[in-house]
Scaffold this motif. Structure first.
Motif, PDB file in Angstrom:
ATOM      1  N   SER A 233      -5.535 -25.066  22.232  1.00 42.52           N
ATOM      2  CA  SER A 233      -4.796 -24.574  23.399  1.00 42.52           C
ATOM      3  C   SER A 233      -4.708 -25.624  24.492  1.00 42.52           C
ATOM      4  N   ASP A 234      -4.459 -26.868  24.085  1.00 41.91           N
ATOM      5  CA  ASP A 234      -4.271 -27.960  25.040  1.00 41.91           C
ATOM      6  C   ASP A 234      -5.486 -28.133  25.942  1.00 41.91           C
TER       7      ASP A 234
ATOM      8  N   ARG B 254      -2.256 -16.459  17.676  1.00 36.04           N
ATOM      9  CA  ARG B 254      -1.473 -17.388  18.491  1.00 36.04           C
ATOM     10  C   ARG B 254      -0.392 -16.642  19.277  1.00 36.04           C
TER      11      ARG B 254
ATOM     12  N   PRO C 168      -0.676 -21.244  22.668  1.00 34.33           N
ATOM     13  CA  PRO C 168      -2.141 -21.159  22.692  1.00 34.33           C
ATOM     14  C   PRO C 168      -2.695 -20.235  21.616  1.00 34.33           C
TER      15      PRO C 168
ATOM     16  N   LEU D 124      -9.700 -17.989  24.663  1.00 34.22           N
ATOM     17  CA  LEU D 124      -8.920 -19.129  24.194  1.00 34.22           C
ATOM     18  C   LEU D 124      -9.770 -20.067  23.358  1.00 34.22           C
TER      19      LEU D 124
ATOM     20  N   TRP E 235       2.304 -21.519  29.713  1.00 32.31           N
ATOM     21  CA  TRP E 235       2.399 -22.106  28.374  1.00 32.31           C
ATOM     22  C   TRP E 235       3.816 -22.584  28.067  1.00 32.31           C
TER      23      TRP E 235
ATOM     24  N   MET F 110       3.486 -25.174  24.799  1.00 28.61           N
ATOM     25  CA  MET F 110       2.262 -25.036  24.023  1.00 28.61           C
ATOM     26  C   MET F 110       2.076 -23.587  23.595  1.00 28.61           C
TER      27      MET F 110
ATOM     28  N   HIS G 252      -7.806 -18.156  30.569  1.00 23.54           N
ATOM     29  CA  HIS G 252      -6.467 -17.568  30.461  1.00 23.54           C
ATOM     30  C   HIS G 252      -5.726 -17.669  31.797  1.00 23.54           C
TER      31      HIS G 252
END
Length: 422
Positions: A326-327, A357, A346, A321, A339, A344, A332
């Motif tokens: 990815s916030d 993405r 990621p 990630l 998500w 979001m 993962h």
């Protein structure tokens, strides 16, 4: 039970699974026997599109809806000229359809095409057996009615992964499907080359409706020949079996990525994922039906989708990630619905193609349903946006491909209400 059927005209049939489960019923198609992988489909309508979908090659399809065939077979809804499924399992089949478009009953159609089928099966119990045991090898026979014998023969049969079914269902030679429309009358049609790995006719029609002139080519066409024609984009279709059985298609994807816009559906999504170095897993019993909820992480909208696959990519294997995209998440999650809860999409860093993405997530089991390459022009979906059968929520994907080929930004961030019908 269908009281309009002459019991004597339909011999007994036996369905046997590799775990020893078996069901007796009546023949509802061609007589004989067939072997394959058994799956279930939860669609309530669209049986003609299901039985004519080339992606079912090598599979025995169980329809969970109890009564099947009431509107017969028409001349418009075929998804391929030939039937490739291994066999059909239903609870109650209609022999006297009623619909103004019907030209044939479903059992007559199956018999005329040589497809072995069985009815009077407890499809609820069978579906539960598949859910518990997974997609298993199975056989359907009107000649071997000894459960012990047929189960033993099933266990000796080859698994679906050992055969290249794509080669069986792909077109023999290339052909062109003209564009039906363009978004602007002054624009020329977009020229797309579509790799036929078992492509449903509904997909070609959707591409044509989005303003594409589609040249459909056999699955093993060299990428050099495709790229030499200077297409605006290359499409990789749905298809049957294990994607790892078609390494030539994976190599074709690698040759195209970064050189031309690329779009893939179902098997197309899997071979694109393999090209990026991701792993493919076999799902316990797959996704087959027209009622799978999927969230578009770019819009937050939920689509009810049509699906037909037993394999899918593992998103975590695309790469690590990118936390800042990815916030601020660096590990993962085990369930990708993480998500969808955050609304979001990621991003990971892929060794071969840069940023990738996650765009779509299945809300039933948290599996990945779509990816987008951010540093090369490409995206793919695991489900079927053309439906056929199924809802039209995802039809915008074909407009998104046209936007990608025209170089538009945010081409995938389309509300599900756009492009439902062309």
């Amino acid at each position: 039970m269908n009281l309009l059927v002459d019991e004597g005209a339909h011999p007994r049939a036996l369905l046997a699974l590799e775990d020893g489960t078996h069901f007796f019923g009546r023949s509802a198609g061609a007589e004989g026997e067939t072997f394959g992988e058994i799956v279930f489909n939860t669609s309530m309508v669209g049986y003609q599109e299901i039985v004519s979908d080339p992606s079912y090659a090598g599979q025995l399809v169980t329809l969970t809806y109890p009564q099947v065939g009431n509107y017969g077979i028409n001349e418009r809804d075929m998804q391929a000229d030939e039937l490739h499924l291994a066999g059909l399992v239903v609870h109650d089949l209609c022999y006297t359809p009623s619909n103004w478009q019907s030209v044939l009953s479903l059992p007559e159609f199956l018999s005329s095409r040589g497809v072995v089928a069985i009815e009077d099966v407890d499809t609820r119990a069978l579906t539960l057996a598949i859910r518990e045991g997974g997609a298993m090898r199975a056989a359907l026979s009107t000649t071997d009615l000894d459960p012990e014998s047929l189960v033993a023969r099933v266990r000796a049969s080859a698994p679906i992964s050992q055969h290249n079914y794509v080669a069986d269902v792909s077109c023999a030679r290339s052909h062109v499907v003209g564009a039906r429309t363009a978004s602007n009358a002054s624009e020329r049609p977009l020229r797309v080359v579509a790799y036929d790995c078992g492509e449903k006719s509904g997909i070609v029609r959707r591409l044509a409706a989005a303003g594409c002139e589609v040249t459909v080519v056999p699955w093993d066409t060299p990428a050099a020949d495709v790229l030499a024609s200077a297409p605006d984009g290359v499409f990789f279709s749905n298809g049957p079996g294990d994607p790892q059985s078609v390494p030539a298609v994976v190599e074709a994807v690698r040759a195209c990525l970064g050189k031309v816009p690329v779009f893939g559906i179902c098997l197309g999504n899997q071979v694109i994922s393999l090209a990026a170095g991701a792993h493919i897993e076999k799902l316990p019993y797959g996704h087959h039906g027209g009622n799978e909820p999927v969230m578009n992480l770019l819009t937050g909208k939920v689509e009810i989708t049509a699906q037909n696959h037993n394999y899918g990519p593992v998103f975590s294997t695309f790469g690590p990630l990118v936390p800042e995209l990815s916030d601020d998440v660096s590990e993962h999650p085990r369930d990708l619905r993480f998500w969808s809860q955050r609304r979001m999409a990621p991003v990971v860093m892929n060794k071969r193609y840069g940023r990738v993405r996650l765009t779509h997530v299945n809300l039933n089991d948290g599996t990945p349903e779509g990816i987008q390459f951010l540093d090369v022009p490409a995206f793919s979906l695991q489900y079927h946006p053309e439906a056929k059968p199924g809802p039209n929520d995802s039809a915008y994907a074909f407009a998104a491909f046209a936007r990608l080929m025209r170089g538009e930004q945010d081409y995938l961030a389309i509300d599900v209400r756009e492009g439902r019908r062309f």
